[in-house]
Scaffold this active site. Structure first.
Site, short mmCIF file in Angstrom:
data_model
loop_
_atom_site.label_atom_id
_atom_site.label_comp_id
_atom_site.label_asym_id
_atom_site.label_seq_id
_atom_site.Cartn_x
_atom_site.Cartn_y
_atom_site.Cartn_z
N LEU A 163 -63.78 27.76 3.95
CA LEU A 163 -63.85 26.32 4.16
C LEU A 163 -65.28 25.83 4.37
CD1 LEU A 163 -60.78 25.77 6.53
CD2 LEU A 163 -60.91 25.46 4.05
N GLN A 205 -69.57 27.01 6.02
CA GLN A 205 -70.46 27.93 6.72
C GLN A 205 -71.55 27.14 7.41
OE1 GLN A 205 -72.07 31.05 4.30
NE2 GLN A 205 -73.33 31.92 5.94
N PHE A 235 -73.88 28.94 13.08
CA PHE A 235 -73.31 29.84 14.08
C PHE A 235 -72.02 30.49 13.61
CE2 PHE A 235 -75.57 26.41 16.32
CZ PHE A 235 -76.57 27.16 16.90
N ASP A 268 -73.93 17.43 19.36
CA ASP A 268 -73.93 17.69 17.90
C ASP A 268 -72.87 16.84 17.21
OD1 ASP A 268 -74.86 18.77 15.57
OD2 ASP A 268 -73.72 20.64 15.71
#
Length: 608
Positions: A45, A47, A50, A174
């Site tokens: 799905l 990358q 982390f 984030d």
């Protein structure tokens, strides 16, 4: 002597263990964790920095899940600290708009040599519910159109989720479109807590500003495109307002379908921010001059605010006001989650749609961006192929003719309909030079000389034709055809004055013009220097009242009103009538022109 228990470390030369048989294997410290073999991997799905996320299915329960493999960038680091923080924080959070971790997987390393056991580490996976879409995939998909009620639904859920996080004394740090997921039921969930931290201070309250700000943190957080201005200027004691700036960027992105602030460097990002919301000053952000990177403030000296003009075509005034509150430079004046949830934008029509009422969107993730890009290009190519070309209108005088290699003239700035090309009836006729434009309003009759023989046919000229008169003079005629104005005299009595006029026509023997009686008078009757002096056509001399030989023939459908063509300058008013006049097939077959041919024959017989 008892044999020691198996441990992760190995003592190869210990005398106390020589008489014991030790099985070299690590201690099973993760006995309660699931195994990777319990899941069937379906597809990748995405990358990130982390970890790698994969779609999988539980073999026993058939439940779809998302497996996030935690990446070890160095074997000496051990378990990633970001993963430890994420797991610890998610265990304390329980909200419908926050993604949960339902399981952990430890995959033991495959060791061929037992001596390498200290240098090999297993892989950890977090197991979370499968989310069919993320916000980036929805916005990149050209087949999905988000309505205002859909956007309000997503924003309301996002604000509820971030408000719960801030109430639990955490900073996400984030917030971006890629970390906002949506399941099949339309429920939005905030994901990726790898950069989350506990903050110190009071939580935010309604109309009381942000929470936190009592402790310094690292400034290397938040993706650059969603990074607030205080972090770009070096602020370390930041507050919950850093998450609200990211939510404002996501709000604008829901309308533009792409990130609104795409900076290449931190300085460029600051310039884009100042171009959108205006430069910082003593009113908008008085504390900006005390930040470490205050030299970057010089970037915004020439910037002007453009938020309202940029988003006015996309959202109503309430939406612009909410976006302006979320993208406020001063973090202590910026909207918190409670302020945004109580804004009029969510109270006015159209109201936010409920999550279960949202349409069933197709599965789309950030990894599908390239596929959607090709799909958009294909649709754009089809749209351009089916697009009807727009008519070109000249921008200045003479442009129309100059673009077609015509010189400037009195009609040079008027784009007109192109006349039909004449049809030819025999091989002796040559193609006429037909101009590509004419205009009736600027028509000036061509001056003629009244001397006998001055109106005789001249040689063809290479100059372009720029008036109706020159078109009539230079256009091809059928053999023996004379074009002229109808006379007020009786058509049955053909006198020398009426029959001797040869306006724009051709004679078999031009030398007969010198011997014509009263040629000057006949030329003066039909050729004048003013349109007003031309005689009006007599209704009694129309094609319906000509000699008996013309009455016997039944008129064709396109000849019913051929008398309208007798006065050229009075009747031709638009391009349609111009096209009708230049249809030479109809013009030469009209009864009146047959009458002129008959008069010509009588003229030639009389003076031959």
């Amino acid at each position: 002597m008892e044999c020691p228990e198996p441990s992760e470390s190995v003592i190869p030369n210990d005398q106390s263990t020589k008489s014991c048989s030790i099985k070299l294997q690590p201690m099973n410290r993760f006995r309660d964790m699931s195994k990777l073999r319990n899941y069937e991997i379906i597809q990748k799905l995405g990358q990130g920095t982390f970890g790698v996320v994969q779609k999988a299915r539980n073999i026993k329960t058939k439940e779809l899940v998302a497996l996030k493999q935690l990446i070890n960038h160095s074997a000496k680091e051990g378990f990633p600290i970001t993963a430890m923080r994420e797991i610890t924080i998610l265990k304390k959070l329980n909200h419908k708009n926050i993604l949960k971790i339902i399981d952990m997987i430890y995959e033991e390393p495959k060791i061929s040599n037992p001596q390498d056991i200290l240098h090999q580490r297993g892989c950890f996976y977090t197991v979370s519910p499968y989310m069919c879409s993320d916000l980036v995939g929805l916005l990149e998909n050209p087949n999905i159109n988000l309505e205002v009620s859909h956007i309000k639904c997503f924003m309301e859920q996002l604000l509820h989720g971030i408000q719960y996080i801030h109430e639990q004394m955490f900073l996400h740090r984030d917030i971006k479109a890629a970390n906002i997921l949506i399941d099949r039921n339309g429920t939005l969930k905030i994901a990726d807590f790898g950069l989350a931290r506990v903050y110190h201070g009071s939580p935010p309250k309604f109309m009381s500003g942000p929470g936190g700000g009592e402790r310094a943190y690292t400034g290397l957080v938040v993706t650059r495109w969603y990074r607030p201005p205080e972090l770009l200027l070096g602020e370390r004691r930041y507050t919950t307002a850093v998450d609200m700036w990211g939510i404002g960027c996501v709000f604008g992105e829901l309308f533009t379908r792409k990130p609104i602030l795409v900076g290449k460097t931190d300085s460029h990002q600051a310039q884009l921010i100042f171009d959108l919301v205006g430069p910082p000053n003593s009113i908008s952000w008085s504390e900006a001059t005390s930040l470490p990177n205050k030299h970057d403030l010089n970037i915004g000296l020439t910037c002007q605010r453009s938020l309202e003009s940029k988003f006015a075509p996309l959202m109503n005034p309430d939406g612009i006001n909410l976006l302006s509150g979320l993208l406020t430079l001063d973090p202590y004046k910026r909207f918190n989650a409670l302020d945004a949830l109580n804004h009029n934008y969510f109270k006015n029509e159209p109201l936010p749609m409920k999550p279960q009422e949202l349409p069933k969107f197709e599965e789309c993730h950030e990894i599908d961006k390239e596929r959607f890009k090709l799909l958009r290009e294909k649709k754009n190519n089809i749209h351009e192929a089916n697009k009807i070309p727009k008519a070109h209108f000249p921008k200045g005088p003479g442009e129309y003719n100059n673009s077609n290699n015509y010189p400037r003239n009195r009609n040079g700035s008027f784009p007109l309909a192109l006349p039909k090309q004449p049809k030819f009836y025999n091989q002796h006729q040559q193609e006429a030079h037909v101009p590509q434009q004419m205009h009736t309003d600027t028509y000036i009759p061509k001056k003629r000389d009244d001397k006998p023989g001055a109106n005789a046919p001249q040689k063809e000229s290479s100059e372009p034709i720029t008036s109706y008169q020159s078109l009539r003079d230079r256009s091809p005629r059928r053999e023996g055809h004379i074009s002229r104005k109808p006379s007020t005299t009786n058509s049955n009595n053909i006198s020398s004055n009426s029959s001797a006029s040869n306006v724009g026509g051709t004679l078999s023997n031009p030398t007969h013009q010198k011997n014509r009686p009263n040629a000057k008078a006949s030329a003066g009757i039909f050729m004048t220097n003013s349109r007003k002096q031309r005689p009006k056509p007599n209704p009694q001399s129309s094609s319906r009242n000509v000699s008996d030989q013309f009455k016997k023939r039944k008129l064709l459908p396109d000849e019913q009103n051929e008398s309208d063509l007798t006065d050229f300058d009075e009747d031709v008013k638009d391009s349609k009538q111009l096209d009708s006049f230049l249809d030479w097939d109809t013009f030469t077959r009209s009864p009146e022109n047959r009458k002129l041919q008959h008069e010509k024959k009588q003229f030639e017989t009389k003076y031959s």
